[in-house]
Every structure is written in C-alpha cells, then in structure tokens.
Write an enzyme that holds these catalytic residues in place. Structure first.
Site, mmCIF file in Angstrom:
data_model
loop_
_atom_site.group_PDB
_atom_site.id
_atom_site.type_symbol
_atom_site.label_atom_id
_atom_site.label_comp_id
_atom_site.label_asym_id
_atom_site.label_seq_id
_atom_site.Cartn_x
_atom_site.Cartn_y
_atom_site.Cartn_z
ATOM 1 N N LYS A 1 0.676 -1.078 0.140
ATOM 2 C CA LYS A 1 -0.031 -0.250 0.219
ATOM 3 C C LYS A 1 0.561 1.526 0.015
ATOM 4 C CE LYS A 1 -3.949 -2.137 -0.419
ATOM 5 N NZ LYS A 1 -4.116 -2.616 -0.373
ATOM 6 N N LYS B 1 -2.570 -12.210 -10.003
ATOM 7 C CA LYS B 1 -3.979 -12.453 -9.664
ATOM 8 C C LYS B 1 -5.189 -11.692 -9.530
ATOM 9 C CE LYS B 1 -5.750 -10.331 -4.631
ATOM 10 N NZ LYS B 1 -6.043 -9.692 -3.911
ATOM 11 N N LYS C 1 -9.581 -5.962 -7.971
ATOM 12 C CA LYS C 1 -10.014 -5.007 -8.824
ATOM 13 C C LYS C 1 -9.639 -3.823 -8.650
ATOM 14 C CE LYS C 1 -12.793 -4.842 -4.150
ATOM 15 N NZ LYS C 1 -13.257 -6.160 -4.826
HETATM 16 P P1 ADP Z 1 -9.479 -7.519 -4.070
HETATM 17 O O1 ADP Z 1 -7.674 -7.490 -3.803
HETATM 18 O O2 ADP Z 1 -9.760 -7.112 -5.668
HETATM 19 O O3 ADP Z 1 -9.215 -5.772 -3.612
HETATM 20 P P2 ADP Z 1 -10.511 -7.742 -1.864
HETATM 21 O O4 ADP Z 1 -8.724 -8.069 -1.418
HETATM 22 O O5 ADP Z 1 -11.243 -7.222 -1.352
HETATM 23 O O6 ADP Z 1 -10.043 -7.910 -3.677
HETATM 24 O O7 ADP Z 1 -10.668 -9.545 -1.238
HETATM 25 C C1 ADP Z 1 -12.552 -9.401 -0.477
HETATM 26 C C2 ADP Z 1 -11.972 -11.547 -0.622
HETATM 27 O O8 ADP Z 1 -11.930 -12.116 -2.284
HETATM 28 C C3 ADP Z 1 -10.219 -11.637 0.671
HETATM 29 O O9 ADP Z 1 -10.991 -13.368 1.111
HETATM 30 C C4 ADP Z 1 -9.540 -12.494 -1.010
HETATM 31 O O10 ADP Z 1 -8.298 -13.190 -0.140
HETATM 32 C C5 ADP Z 1 -10.263 -12.722 -2.035
HETATM 33 N N1 ADP Z 1 -9.716 -12.552 -2.842
HETATM 34 C C6 ADP Z 1 -9.122 -11.604 -3.985
HETATM 35 N N2 ADP Z 1 -8.519 -11.629 -5.291
HETATM 36 C C7 ADP Z 1 -8.856 -13.023 -5.797
HETATM 37 C C8 ADP Z 1 -8.216 -13.863 -6.251
HETATM 38 N N3 ADP Z 1 -8.206 -13.137 -7.365
HETATM 39 N N4 ADP Z 1 -7.903 -15.694 -5.577
HETATM 40 C C9 ADP Z 1 -9.071 -15.831 -4.807
HETATM 41 N N5 ADP Z 1 -9.171 -15.045 -3.314
HETATM 42 C C10 ADP Z 1 -9.216 -13.612 -3.454
#
Ligand code: ADP
Ligand code: TRP
Length: 331
Positions: free
Chosen positions: A111, A194, A197
C-alpha cells in the site's frame, strides 16, 4: 459447530477472485456453522476515502453477497460500521500491537508503494481492525483467499497475545480456511497472477459484467505466440487462462485444451471463445439476481437491519467481557 467470520472490503464490484476465494466458501459453510459475513466499509476508508462512493459500494457488495447465495436467515450478514463495538475492540487491541510488526506486513508495504501520498494510520493498523472483526465473534475459521494468509497469522498473534497478557484463554486462535483444503488464488486476464479490482483495466471479470464485457476482456487477455513443439512449458499468461478454465469450465473442456497445448496444436482463439462462453454461463444467473436485488431497496434495508441487530448482540457480549478481563470497572 464452529464460529466463522469473513468480510470483503467495499471498494467496488465483486469479481470471480472474490467469488472463488471467499464467497463460495461462505455459501457452503452457512448452514453448518455459526457464520458472520460482513462488508468491511471501515477498511475501505484506508484506500477509498470518497464519501460519494461509500454507500453505493456497500450496497453493491450487499447485493452481490445475496445474489451469490448468502442466506441472511442462516448466516448473520451485516455491515461493519453498523457494529461500532468493533472499533472499541480495535482500540484495545492497538495497545498491544507493535509498530515494527505492523510495518513488516506485506500488504502495508504494498500500500505504501501504491499510495505514497496517503500512508495513514488506518493502513498501518489494518490487520488490527481485521483481527477485531474476527475475534469479536470468537471465530476460529476465516474463509479467505490466499492473499489474506498473513493477515490471519497476525490475527492469531493478537488473539494469543491478549490471552497471554491477561492470563486467559478467552479468544480462540483464528485460521484461514478454504472448503477444498488449499487456499485459492484466481489469476487475472492481464497476465498478472492475481485477479483483483485494483489491478489493471480488464484484469478482472466482475459478477455483474454483461456478456459483451466478458467477451471483450477475455478476447483481449494476454497470451504468447503459442507452443512450437509438443511438451513445451507454459508461460504465466497461458497458465492463467488454464487456471481460469479450471474454475468455470468442465473437466472435459479443460482436458481437451490441455491436450491440445501439450500436442502444440492449440489455437488460443478457440480457448478464449470457450472460456468466454463458460464465464458467461457461470455469471448469468448471478447477474440476473443482482439486477433483481438492485430494484428491491426495502428488502436490502431489512437484511441490513436484521444483520446489524444479530451481529451487535454477539459483539457487545465480547466487548463487555473483554472490558472485564482488562480490568475496567464501573463505580
Ligand atoms: P481485491 O484484491 O479485488 O481488492 P479484496 O482484497 O477485497 O479483493 O478481497 C476480498 C476477498 O476475496 C479476500 O478473502 C481475498 O482473499 C479474496 N480474493 C480477492 N482476489 C482473489 C483472487 N484473485 N483469488 C482468490 N481470492 C481472492
Ligand atoms: N482484508 C480483507 C480483504 O482485503 C477484508 C477483511 C476485513 C476481512 N476484515 C476481515 C476478511 C475479517 C476476513 C475476516 O479482503
């Protein structure tokens, strides 16, 4: 029966990574365990401090949780900021969370790199708030994707440290959990490992994407020039496409294309066409429910109210007991 807690930050629409890493597990666990699923809107302020988007994003995640199959009568489904008790536990845990360990956290370092002009204390203490979310219901299982493993390790550290400092076994140590054993990491379409969003445009397939948007993103996905001879090693972007196929396509389809790759007869255009089709069939029922729920404010308000009430009851009990353990007394 175990207690389960998990949340997702409300920073935008949910994608297939969120679904397979987290939400799919929520739906599978909700009838077997005491489950709390929430929308982490306090957490969203660490990166998205824009009042104009706040409510819209919370509402969207609520809709998408419900569309994905979370049953608000089985699980407690709530919005983090509707349970202010969590902020008190967060404050108390902060007294025993050390600057050094917080600075070493991978997500904090990432971050700092992404938003060097806004390295706020909320970012630094993000894992403390997350630990508070989890242990406020005394949860032992936390369904999340692989990227959250370190945060869970920190939540265990804070829970164990509390127990040690106050000579109690009040908090059970929480563990990251995935229904099929291994934690999941869904890859992105831009060759990144990965789906997320905040990655590049076109990396993620959202649950609310219409067929046209899905087609456009998949057809544009990064590939390479193709295998020249049988048995060649796969590059990262191609492995990503196969891993996406593993989550949305049938085993036969996957094996057909794997075979073609291994024989060096594969045409990526065909693979993308099939992947597009399978992603559209997978997301179609979700998208339909999203649109239905979007039109039903009254139902959404009812769900949020019911969830807040149930979550607060559990959270208030913990905070009351924690205050007692720490030594607060009323005159
Ligand atoms: P982003 O990475 O899109 O901002 P978040 O960090 O808000 O998503 O993640 C929310 C949930 O979704 C968490 O439990 C995270 O581990 C899971 N998650 C997010 N992206 C992935 C991914 N590419 N594969 C598996 N789990 C994911
Ligand atoms: N950090 C999680 C994410 O980025 C969201 C989250 C906040 C969470 N509090 C939590 C996940 C408690 C599980 C349990 O997705």
């Amino acid at each position: 029966m175990e207690t389960v807690v998990s949340g997702i930050r409300s920073t935008g629409n949910l994608h297939l990574g969120n679904y397979f890493g987290a939400i799919r597990n929520f739906v599978k666990m909700q009838h077997e365990h005491r489950c709390f699923f929430f929308i982490a809107d306090y957490h969203s302020l660490t990166t998205h401090p824009t009042p104009g988007d706040l409510h819209r994003n919370v509402r969207q995640v609520l809709i998408e949780y419900l569309a994905a199959g979370i049953d608000p009568n089985a699980a407690t489904l709530y919005i983090q900021s509707d349970v202010p008790e969590v902020t008190e536990l967060y404050l108390l845990l902060n007294m025993n969370a050390y600057k050094g360990e917080l600075e070493r956290c991978t997500s904090f370092k990432e971050k700092i790199r992404k938003q060097p002009d806004n390295v706020n204390a909320g970012l630094l203490t993000y894992p403390v708030l997350m630990a508070a979310d989890i242990i406020i219901h005394k949860a032992s299982k936390v369904p999340v994707g692989k990227d959250q493993e370190q945060h869970l390790e920190m939540a265990r550290t804070f829970a164990n440290r509390f127990n040690r400092l106050y000579k109690t076994d009040y908090f059970p140590p929480p563990y990251a959990f995935n229904f099929d054993m291994e934690l999941v990491k869904v890859p992105g379409l831009d060759g990144a490992t990965k789906m997320g969003k905040s990655e590049s445009e076109g990396n993620a397939i959202f649950l609310s994407d219409d067929p046209k948007a899905i087609k456009k993103k998949v057809m544009r996905a990064t590939t390479d020039s193709g295998p020249e001879r049988p048995g060649e090693e796969m590059s990262q972007p191609i492995e990503n496409l196969f891993n996406l196929m593993r989550v949305v396509s049938s085993e036969d389809t996957l094996n057909h294309f794997l075979d073609a790759f291994n024989k060096a007869t594969i045409r990526y255009g065909d693979l993308k066409k099939q992947l597009t089709e399978d992603m559209i069939s997978f997301t179609k029922p979700l998208r339909e429910r999203i649109l239905e729920l979007d039109a039903d404010n009254q139902y959404l308000a009812k769900v949020a109210r019911m969830g807040a009430e149930k979550a607060r009851e559990s959270a208030a009990k913990t905070v009351r007991e924690v205050r007692e353990i720490i030594g607060f007394k009323t005159f």
